[in-house]
Design a protein around this motif. Structure first.
Motif, mmCIF file in Angstrom:
data_model
loop_
_atom_site.group_PDB
_atom_site.id
_atom_site.type_symbol
_atom_site.label_atom_id
_atom_site.label_comp_id
_atom_site.label_asym_id
_atom_site.label_seq_id
_atom_site.Cartn_x
_atom_site.Cartn_y
_atom_site.Cartn_z
ATOM 1 N N SER A 1 0.834 -1.203 0.000
ATOM 2 C CA SER A 1 0.000 0.000 0.000
ATOM 3 C C SER A 1 0.870 1.255 0.000
ATOM 4 O O SER A 1 0.580 2.219 -0.699
ATOM 5 N N PHE A 2 1.972 1.245 0.746
ATOM 6 C CA PHE A 2 2.888 2.404 0.743
ATOM 7 C C PHE A 2 3.308 2.734 -0.690
ATOM 8 O O PHE A 2 3.268 3.878 -1.132
ATOM 9 N N SER A 3 3.682 1.676 -1.430
ATOM 10 C CA SER A 3 4.164 1.869 -2.805
ATOM 11 C C SER A 3 3.043 2.298 -3.733
ATOM 12 O O SER A 3 3.237 3.158 -4.600
ATOM 13 N N LEU A 4 1.865 1.682 -3.528
ATOM 14 C CA LEU A 4 0.710 2.047 -4.352
ATOM 15 C C LEU A 4 0.503 3.569 -4.310
ATOM 16 O O LEU A 4 0.345 4.221 -5.348
ATOM 17 N N TYR A 5 0.518 4.135 -3.115
ATOM 18 C CA TYR A 5 0.241 5.567 -2.970
ATOM 19 C C TYR A 5 1.398 6.428 -3.491
ATOM 20 O O TYR A 5 1.178 7.410 -4.193
ATOM 21 N N THR A 6 2.628 6.072 -3.135
ATOM 22 C CA THR A 6 3.742 6.932 -3.560
ATOM 23 C C THR A 6 3.932 6.872 -5.077
ATOM 24 O O THR A 6 4.319 7.861 -5.691
ATOM 25 N N ARG A 7 3.607 5.731 -5.704
ATOM 26 C CA ARG A 7 3.694 5.667 -7.169
ATOM 27 C C ARG A 7 2.643 6.558 -7.820
ATOM 28 O O ARG A 7 2.819 7.021 -8.942
ATOM 29 N N LEU A 8 1.541 6.769 -7.117
ATOM 30 C CA LEU A 8 0.456 7.585 -7.674
ATOM 31 C C LEU A 8 0.655 9.079 -7.387
ATOM 32 O O LEU A 8 -0.221 9.880 -7.686
ATOM 33 N N GLY A 9 1.760 9.436 -6.763
ATOM 34 C CA GLY A 9 2.055 10.864 -6.571
ATOM 35 C C GLY A 9 1.879 11.375 -5.156
ATOM 36 O O GLY A 9 2.013 12.567 -4.905
#
Ligand SMILES: CC(C)(COP(=O)(O)OP(=O)(O)OC[C@H]1O[C@@H](n2cnc3c(N)ncnc32)[C@H](O)[C@@H]1OP(=O)(O)O)[C@@H](O)C(=O)NCCC(=O)NCCS
Length: 307
Positions: free
Chosen positions: A127-135
């Motif tokens: 989830s951390f990566s999901l959000y940071t990849r989305l900006g």
């Protein structure tokens, strides 16, 4: 896969999905599936609460047969949009479903020229990566502290200012929202109005004032049997935070409570350790806009998402 509004007839399925995805993810990655219990029913509070707060905003991802594959709770506020829990059926993970739901929330927020904010687990790299990849950009780190208040109350002298804490009056939502806006730069009067006149859940809103009669802190606490969290809240200083926490905990004798405390607020963290608190997880607040010049001490929560 199609995205649509989560309708009431799907609330039970949504509760099962949230429970199943959390148990599966935490068991597979951390061997901690048990912490979510065996019963999906308590997770019904998520769709029920968001339907009352933000009707029509929750997003459902379904397959061609109509079975639920994912849910994501979006809630518009005066200054920003927030995202509540995002959960995907374990067998459908890694297929971009969470990304698609998040992109829909980002689109809605963009149309109003507002940032999106959320809280994400630091133990969950997916989830951390999901959000940071989305900006999204992570900013404040929180420790989730769990505290059991004995039936006889905390065995400690009340903090000096605890006697000044009182329950907010039903008409104080706007004043509380202004107080938070002045410190944190976000405003969400609707949430405070909801807590003060709740139709779902069971909430107490604690406030304290300084000698001049100005608010120095607010802290919401849940008294619903399925949701034992303190927050949301914000205080001007650590003394107000400690007094509010003590009062809110004292009203939850014989219960376990979880509160998210910013790791940098060491006075508050140390006080909670003295009262017997244990760390159970770490979370980080993330936003699509840089969070600058936020003042005071915030106590975020997951229901309703309050970053
Ligand atoms: C977290 C969760 C919602 C992700 O859902 P998902 O549908 O599998 O996620 P997606 O497939 O849409 O996207 C995951 C993204 O993270 C990326 N990602 C995952 N791990 C990564 C890593 N270690 N480093 C970099 N990127 C990573 C993937 O590549 C993908 O990005 P992309 O679309 O740009 O390729 C899902 O695992 C879940 O339901 N977990 C249990 C419930 C939960 O913990 N929810 C979060 C509460 S904060």
């Amino acid at each position: 896969m199609t995205l649509s509004a989560l309708v009431e007839s799907k609330h039970e399925e949504a509760a099962q999905l949230i429970h199943r995805s959390l148990v599966s993810w935490y068991e597979t990655h951390l061997r901690q599936g048990k912490r979510f219990g065996d019963d999906p029913k308590p997770f019904g509070l998520f769709p029920e609460m968001y339907a009352a707060l933000d009707p029509g905003q929750a997003i459902a991802a379904c397959d061609s047969s109509g079975a639920l594959l994912g849910v994501c709770f979006a809630h518009p506020r005066e200054t920003h949009w927030a995202v509540g829990i995002v959960a995907i059926a374990p067998e459908a993970a890694g297929r971009g479903i969470a990304r698609a739901m998040l992109e829909e929330v980002l689109k809605r927020a963009q149309a109003e020229d507002k940032p999106v904010r959320l809280i994400s687990s630091l133990l969950n790299l997916d989830s951390f990566s999901l959000y940071t990849r989305l900006g999204f950009t992570p900013h404040t780190m929180y420790q989730d502290m769990s505290i059991n208040v004995p039936v006889g109350g905390l065995e400690h002298t009340p903090p000096p200012r605890a006697a000044g804490v009182r329950l907010a009056l039903p008409g104080e939502a706007s004043r509380i929202a202004d107080f938070e806006a002045a410190l944190q730069g976000i405003r969400r009067e609707g949430d405070f109005r909801f807590f003060l006149n709740h139709t779902v859940g069971s909430w107490k809103v604690w406030v304290m004032e300084d000698d001049a009669g100005e608010l120095s802190g607010v802290l919401v606490s849940s008294h619903h049997p399925d949701w034992g969290m303190l927050g949301p809240g914000v205080t001007r200083d650590p003394e107000s935070a400690i007094a509010l926490l003590w009062r809110a905990l004292d009203a939850r004798r014989g219960e376990a409570s979880v509160v998210l405390v910013a790791c940098v607020e060491s006075d508050v963290v140390r006080k909670l350790y003295q009262w017997g608190a244990r760390n159970i997880e770490l979370h980080v607040a993330q936003s699509t806009n840089p969070v600058v010049a936020a003042k005071g001490i915030a106590f975020p929560t997951f229901l309703p998402e309050s970053a």
